[in-house]
Design a protein around this motif. Structure first.
Motif, PDB file in Angstrom:
ATOM      1  N   LEU A 173       0.799  -1.229   0.000  1.00 25.42           N
ATOM      2  CA  LEU A 173       0.000   0.000   0.000  1.00 25.42           C
ATOM      3  C   LEU A 173       0.827   1.273   0.000  1.00 25.42           C
ATOM      4  O   LEU A 173       0.275   2.368  -0.178  1.00 25.42           O
ATOM      5  CB  LEU A 173      -0.959   0.010   1.189  1.00 25.42           C
ATOM      6  N   GLY A 174       2.140   1.159   0.198  1.00 30.84           N
ATOM      7  CA  GLY A 174       2.975   2.350   0.155  1.00 30.84           C
ATOM      8  C   GLY A 174       2.721   3.270   1.340  1.00 30.84           C
ATOM      9  O   GLY A 174       2.277   2.853   2.404  1.00 30.84           O
ATOM     10  N   HIS A 175       3.014   4.548   1.145  1.00 27.17           N
ATOM     11  CA  HIS A 175       2.827   5.542   2.205  1.00 27.17           C
ATOM     12  C   HIS A 175       1.424   6.134   2.038  1.00 27.17           C
ATOM     13  O   HIS A 175       1.251   7.299   1.658  1.00 27.17           O
ATOM     14  CB  HIS A 175       3.910   6.620   2.093  1.00 27.17           C
ATOM     15  N   LEU A 176       0.427   5.327   2.339  1.00 24.41           N
ATOM     16  CA  LEU A 176      -0.958   5.684   2.035  1.00 24.41           C
ATOM     17  C   LEU A 176      -1.481   6.746   2.998  1.00 24.41           C
ATOM     18  O   LEU A 176      -1.405   6.579   4.214  1.00 24.41           O
ATOM     19  CB  LEU A 176      -1.827   4.427   2.109  1.00 24.41           C
ATOM     20  N   HIS A 177      -2.046   7.818   2.442  1.00 25.55           N
ATOM     21  CA  HIS A 177      -2.558   8.922   3.256  1.00 25.55           C
ATOM     22  C   HIS A 177      -4.068   9.098   3.178  1.00 25.55           C
ATOM     23  O   HIS A 177      -4.639   9.837   3.981  1.00 25.55           O
ATOM     24  CB  HIS A 177      -1.918  10.250   2.808  1.00 25.55           C
ATOM     25  N   VAL A 178      -4.704   8.513   2.189  1.00 25.72           N
ATOM     26  CA  VAL A 178      -6.115   8.815   1.935  1.00 25.72           C
ATOM     27  C   VAL A 178      -6.921   7.529   1.803  1.00 25.72           C
ATOM     28  O   VAL A 178      -6.395   6.464   1.476  1.00 25.72           O
ATOM     29  CB  VAL A 178      -6.290   9.646   0.647  1.00 25.72           C
ATOM     30  N   LYS A 179      -8.218   7.635   2.060  1.00 25.27           N
ATOM     31  CA  LYS A 179      -9.107   6.500   1.866  1.00 25.27           C
ATOM     32  C   LYS A 179      -9.221   6.200   0.380  1.00 25.27           C
ATOM     33  O   LYS A 179      -9.115   7.096  -0.457  1.00 25.27           O
ATOM     34  CB  LYS A 179     -10.480   6.810   2.459  1.00 25.27           C
ATOM     35  N   LEU A 180      -9.440   4.946   0.064  1.00 22.72           N
ATOM     36  CA  LEU A 180      -9.544   4.532  -1.329  1.00 22.72           C
ATOM     37  C   LEU A 180     -10.988   4.640  -1.805  1.00 22.72           C
ATOM     38  O   LEU A 180     -11.924   4.332  -1.052  1.00 22.72           O
ATOM     39  CB  LEU A 180      -9.059   3.085  -1.491  1.00 22.72           C
ATOM     40  N   ASP A 181     -11.161   5.052  -3.060  1.00 20.64           N
ATOM     41  CA  ASP A 181     -12.512   5.101  -3.610  1.00 20.64           C
ATOM     42  C   ASP A 181     -12.798   3.819  -4.388  1.00 20.64           C
ATOM     43  O   ASP A 181     -11.931   2.943  -4.530  1.00 20.64           O
ATOM     44  CB  ASP A 181     -12.722   6.353  -4.471  1.00 20.64           C
ATOM     45  N   GLU A 182     -14.002   3.716  -4.898  1.00 20.00           N
ATOM     46  CA  GLU A 182     -14.407   2.478  -5.557  1.00 20.00           C
ATOM     47  C   GLU A 182     -13.557   2.180  -6.788  1.00 20.00           C
ATOM     48  O   GLU A 182     -13.260   1.024  -7.086  1.00 20.00           O
ATOM     49  CB  GLU A 182     -15.895   2.539  -5.935  1.00 20.00           C
ATOM     50  N   SER A 183     -13.182   3.225  -7.530  1.00 20.03           N
ATOM     51  CA  SER A 183     -12.371   2.992  -8.724  1.00 20.03           C
ATOM     52  C   SER A 183     -11.003   2.443  -8.355  1.00 20.03           C
ATOM     53  O   SER A 183     -10.431   1.615  -9.078  1.00 20.03           O
ATOM     54  CB  SER A 183     -12.234   4.283  -9.537  1.00 20.03           C
ATOM     55  N   GLN A 184     -10.454   2.877  -7.219  1.00 20.10           N
ATOM     56  CA  GLN A 184      -9.148   2.377  -6.790  1.00 20.10           C
ATOM     57  C   GLN A 184      -9.236   0.932  -6.312  1.00 20.10           C
ATOM     58  O   GLN A 184      -8.371   0.104  -6.626  1.00 20.10           O
ATOM     59  CB  GLN A 184      -8.571   3.292  -5.709  1.00 20.10           C
ATOM     60  N   PHE A 185     -10.299   0.607  -5.567  1.00 24.16           N
ATOM     61  CA  PHE A 185     -10.485  -0.787  -5.173  1.00 24.16           C
ATOM     62  C   PHE A 185     -10.624  -1.670  -6.408  1.00 24.16           C
ATOM     63  O   PHE A 185     -10.080  -2.775  -6.475  1.00 24.16           O
ATOM     64  CB  PHE A 185     -11.715  -0.944  -4.274  1.00 24.16           C
ATOM     65  N   ALA A 186     -11.360  -1.179  -7.402  1.00 27.89           N
ATOM     66  CA  ALA A 186     -11.533  -1.956  -8.636  1.00 27.89           C
ATOM     67  C   ALA A 186     -10.211  -2.138  -9.359  1.00 27.89           C
ATOM     68  O   ALA A 186      -9.926  -3.208  -9.908  1.00 27.89           O
ATOM     69  CB  ALA A 186     -12.540  -1.270  -9.549  1.00 27.89           C
ATOM     70  N   ALA A 187      -9.370  -1.096  -9.366  1.00 28.46           N
ATOM     71  CA  ALA A 187      -8.087  -1.169 -10.052  1.00 28.46           C
ATOM     72  C   ALA A 187      -7.100  -2.077  -9.326  1.00 28.46           C
ATOM     73  O   ALA A 187      -6.237  -2.693  -9.956  1.00 28.46           O
ATOM     74  CB  ALA A 187      -7.498   0.235 -10.200  1.00 28.46           C
ATOM     75  N   ILE A 188      -7.215  -2.156  -8.013  1.00 31.18           N
ATOM     76  CA  ILE A 188      -6.352  -3.059  -7.250  1.00 31.18           C
ATOM     77  C   ILE A 188      -6.723  -4.509  -7.541  1.00 31.18           C
ATOM     78  O   ILE A 188      -5.874  -5.356  -7.774  1.00 31.18           O
ATOM     79  CB  ILE A 188      -6.472  -2.777  -5.736  1.00 31.18           C
ATOM     80  N   GLY A 189      -8.018  -4.803  -7.548  1.00 38.16           N
ATOM     81  CA  GLY A 189      -8.459  -6.172  -7.762  1.00 38.16           C
ATOM     82  C   GLY A 189      -8.260  -7.015  -6.526  1.00 38.16           C
ATOM     83  O   GLY A 189      -8.231  -6.525  -5.403  1.00 38.16           O
ATOM     84  N   ARG A 190      -8.110  -8.288  -6.756  1.00 36.51           N
ATOM     85  CA  ARG A 190      -7.978  -9.219  -5.639  1.00 36.51           C
ATOM     86  C   ARG A 190      -6.544  -9.273  -5.144  1.00 36.51           C
ATOM     87  O   ARG A 190      -5.596  -9.296  -5.941  1.00 36.51           O
ATOM     88  CB  ARG A 190      -8.407 -10.606  -6.075  1.00 36.51           C
TER      89      ARG A 190
END
Length: 271
Positions: A173-190
């Motif tokens: 996840l790196g140096h994550l600072h923000v909540k993920l939106d639906e498009s980001q969850f979709a782009a991550i996948g499983r």
């Protein structure tokens, strides 16, 4: 079947954009995310049957070393400070601060992947290197640390890196600072394995990262940025749906076949 695949890629295109829809055609992890739960494509089942194993070693802070069955060595959030074993072939970086990147990596490292764009555009990584396919999903990052900081945002300044190896989907996840939106969850996948920062201050709040961890529901959670948050606080927030496994060694060797049946937080030795 062709119509079904076309529909899947059309849906991905609407959710994650044309560039990432193209990545979806090459990513088995995205294909799995859009299939039945825990259903694996034929190539994944073949990889599992071959018992190809991946070794993951915690070097410290946010740096994990990933050794593939084909001999490719990867280091995440590489600054050159946290080292173990031989020099990596591939390094990924995020630019939050100097413990997550270096502008002067060893010249013998063949592949240096920045999680930020060097030309004013978002980083777009979709590369096959040996037996690993590496892609990224960008997120915004705060110029100053922490989810609650009032500092300005740097758009697409951080990357979540995904490594597809021997039938495993491994995310950092790196140096994550923000909540993920639906498009980001979709782009991550499983994800089968996810590396999660749990400091609760310099990256995201503990509540925010816990929600993301629960949503991703990977089989294995590997905490990083472990220097502030008591592990018990993180475990309490993600709930009893996750087990905990403390190891006395720095390395974990795992395959698709040996993933735990219950989502498990694995604590490798190190700081």
């Amino acid at each position: 079947m062709l119509r079904l695949l076309s529909a899947v890629f059309a849906l991905l295109g609407s959710l994650i954009g044309p560039a990432l829809a193209q990545d979806a055609r090459r990513s088995e992890c995205l294909a799995m995310a859009n299939g039945p739960t825990r259903a694996a494509p034929v190539s994944f089942r073949q990889a599992a049957a071959a018992k190809d194993e991946v070794t993951i070693t915690y070097a410290g802070h946010s740096t994990y070393y990933i050794d593939t069955p084909g001999g490719v060595r990867i280091a995440t959030d590489y600054s050159g400070v946290y080292r173990t074993g031989r020099l990596p072939d591939v390094v990924t970086m995020n630019r939050a601060h100097s413990t997550h990147y270096t502008l002067f990596p060893d010249s013998r490292i063949a592949h240096v992947l920045h999680g930020w764009g060097d030309d004013g555009q978002p980083a777009h990584i979709a590369e096959r290197i040996g037996d690993v396919y590496i892609r990224n999903v960008t997120t915004d990052i705060r110029r100053y640390f922490g989810e609650d900081s009032d500092g300005p945002m740097i758009k697409d300044g951080n990357s979540i890196f995904i490594f597809e190896i021997a039938g495993l989907c491994i995310g950092h996840l790196g140096h994550l600072h923000v909540k993920l939106d639906e498009s980001q969850f979709a782009a991550i996948g499983r994800l089968d394995i996810v590396m999660v920062p749990i400091d609760g201050t310099y990256t995201m709040s503990l509540g925010g990262i816990s929600e993301i961890t629960k949503r991703l529901r990977a089989s294995v959670v590997l905490p990083m940025h472990r220097f502030m948050t008591p592990l018990e606080d993180f475990m309490q927030r993600i709930g009893n749906q996750f087990e905990i496994d403390r190891r006395g060694e720095r390395s974990l060797t795992i395959s698709q076949e040996t993933l735990p049946s219950t989502p498990t937080v694995i604590i490798l030795d190190g700081v």
